[in-house]
Design an enzyme around this catalytic site. Sequence first.
Site, PDB file in Angstrom:
ATOM      1  NE  ARG A 244      -7.613  58.220  -2.468  1.00 47.49           N
ATOM      2  CZ  ARG A 244      -6.530  57.475  -2.690  1.00 47.49           C
ATOM      3  NH1 ARG A 244      -5.403  58.068  -3.072  1.00 47.49           N
ATOM      4  NH2 ARG A 244      -6.571  56.167  -2.530  1.00 47.49           N
ATOM      5  CE  LYS A 274       1.656  61.494  12.870  1.00 45.64           C
ATOM      6  NZ  LYS A 274       1.277  61.761  14.270  1.00 45.64           N
ATOM      7  CG  HIS A 341     -14.438  59.394  -5.172  1.00 48.68           C
ATOM      8  ND1 HIS A 341     -14.456  58.079  -5.591  1.00 48.68           N
ATOM      9  CD2 HIS A 341     -13.408  59.494  -4.310  1.00 48.68           C
ATOM     10  CE1 HIS A 341     -13.482  57.414  -4.986  1.00 48.68           C
ATOM     11  NE2 HIS A 341     -12.826  58.239  -4.210  1.00 48.68           N
ATOM     12  NE  ARG A 344      -9.879  57.806  -6.774  1.00 50.12           N
ATOM     13  CZ  ARG A 344      -8.562  57.627  -6.742  1.00 50.12           C
ATOM     14  NH1 ARG A 344      -7.777  58.478  -7.387  1.00 50.12           N
ATOM     15  NH2 ARG A 344      -8.021  56.623  -6.088  1.00 50.12           N
ATOM     16  CG  HIS A 368      -6.831  52.157  -5.497  1.00 42.89           C
ATOM     17  ND1 HIS A 368      -7.842  51.763  -6.340  1.00 42.89           N
ATOM     18  CD2 HIS A 368      -7.282  53.287  -4.892  1.00 42.89           C
ATOM     19  CE1 HIS A 368      -8.850  52.605  -6.258  1.00 42.89           C
ATOM     20  NE2 HIS A 368      -8.534  53.535  -5.387  1.00 42.89           N
ATOM     21  CE1 TYR A 378       3.572  48.441 -15.958  1.00 44.59           C
ATOM     22  CE2 TYR A 378       2.382  46.530 -15.139  1.00 44.59           C
ATOM     23  CZ  TYR A 378       3.007  47.204 -16.173  1.00 44.59           C
ATOM     24  OH  TYR A 378       3.080  46.629 -17.402  1.00 44.59           O
TER      25      TYR A 378
END
Length: 413
Positions: A244, A274, A341, A344, A368, A378
Amino acid sequence: MPLTDVECKNATCPAEQKRIRLADGQGLYLEVAPNGSKRWFWKYYFNGKEKRLALGSYPETAPKAARLKRDEARLLQQSGTDPAQARTVAKLQRKAAAVNTFEAVARDFHQLKAPGWSEHYAARWLARLEKDVFPWIGKLPITDVKAPLLLATLRRVEARGVRELAHSLREACGQVFKHGATLGACEHNPAATLSSALRPVATKHMAAVLEPKAAGDLMRAILAYEGQPATRTALELSALIFQRPGNVRAMEWAWVDLDAGMLTIPAESMKRVKSAKVNGRPHFVPLAPRAVELLRDLHPLTGHGRFVFPSLLTGERCMSENTLRTALRRMGFDNDAMTPHGFRAMARTLMVERLNVHPDVIEAQLAHGKSGPLGMAYDRAEFMEQRRQMMNTWAEYLHRLAQGGEVLPFKAA
């Protein structure tokens, strides 16, 4: 005989008595106290027990009105409902409605969930409702907020041209109604019926280079970039590691192990909820030899400070979020062609279509959320070899494209 209004008006209670009762009929009577107060009561029986129900004061409640109230109570009694108990329930419901306004339930939900949200998201969630929802339906009992009223509120937002916000508010209101249902404050979620009632949002994907030839043009432009060395390195590294943009520009030297060829992004710096920021694992990014070479060359320039890519104005902050975007424009790639961005999307598309890399491996490297046992596997550190091989293959492929090499499916040796 039923009491007349004159009889009620002239009725008095002697001072030596606590009260007198004047019968009206069918259990209804007027109770008069020595101080002059006069109140209507209805005496009835329920489950074999004598009970009475207050029906109001005279003269505010006239004899005719008192009889109507008595008759209404009798209907409840005859249907098997205790009128006094029904009145208590109704009173409690009115009290609950006054407390269980839409705004009160929303704030209770926010207070419950905010500790697990990021501070930015929690503040934005509440601020949006305070601006565009509470002024219109916040003070209403949540049970009174039906679909048409909620839709009218959302369409005020839609009319300003911010369709995406209207959809976001519908989702937030849906969360409030679901929370209200768990509290017993409401039973239905009218927001759920409005998903197709708002104008659709035209999804605009981040601009990205998705074809091999165009990717080669981009990489050659980056290699020929004549601006700040740190900016040029950040551009090429963005292509190589496809993380990112915020993680790239805020990268710290403490995260980088050049000897091991590994970038370790702390959990608190990742885009996560959080709790995952506090308790989650760091995100590991294997560095291909070319990425290590770039960072070694940059270290003499910025290695004395905290950030790999410090601000050009002050080293105390990281590179501005617009630095890479501006550099891309200078190279001829505007916002409709390529964005920071977009690296990506470029990596994911070309690796799947040209390098035959399994999408789950790429998704793990993109950080992700993944589904299925393979995707979860993975994401574990012991499968790092698959990621490292992928990153090396990707770096080699970008080098081929930059050199004007073939753009057919490429197989690493």
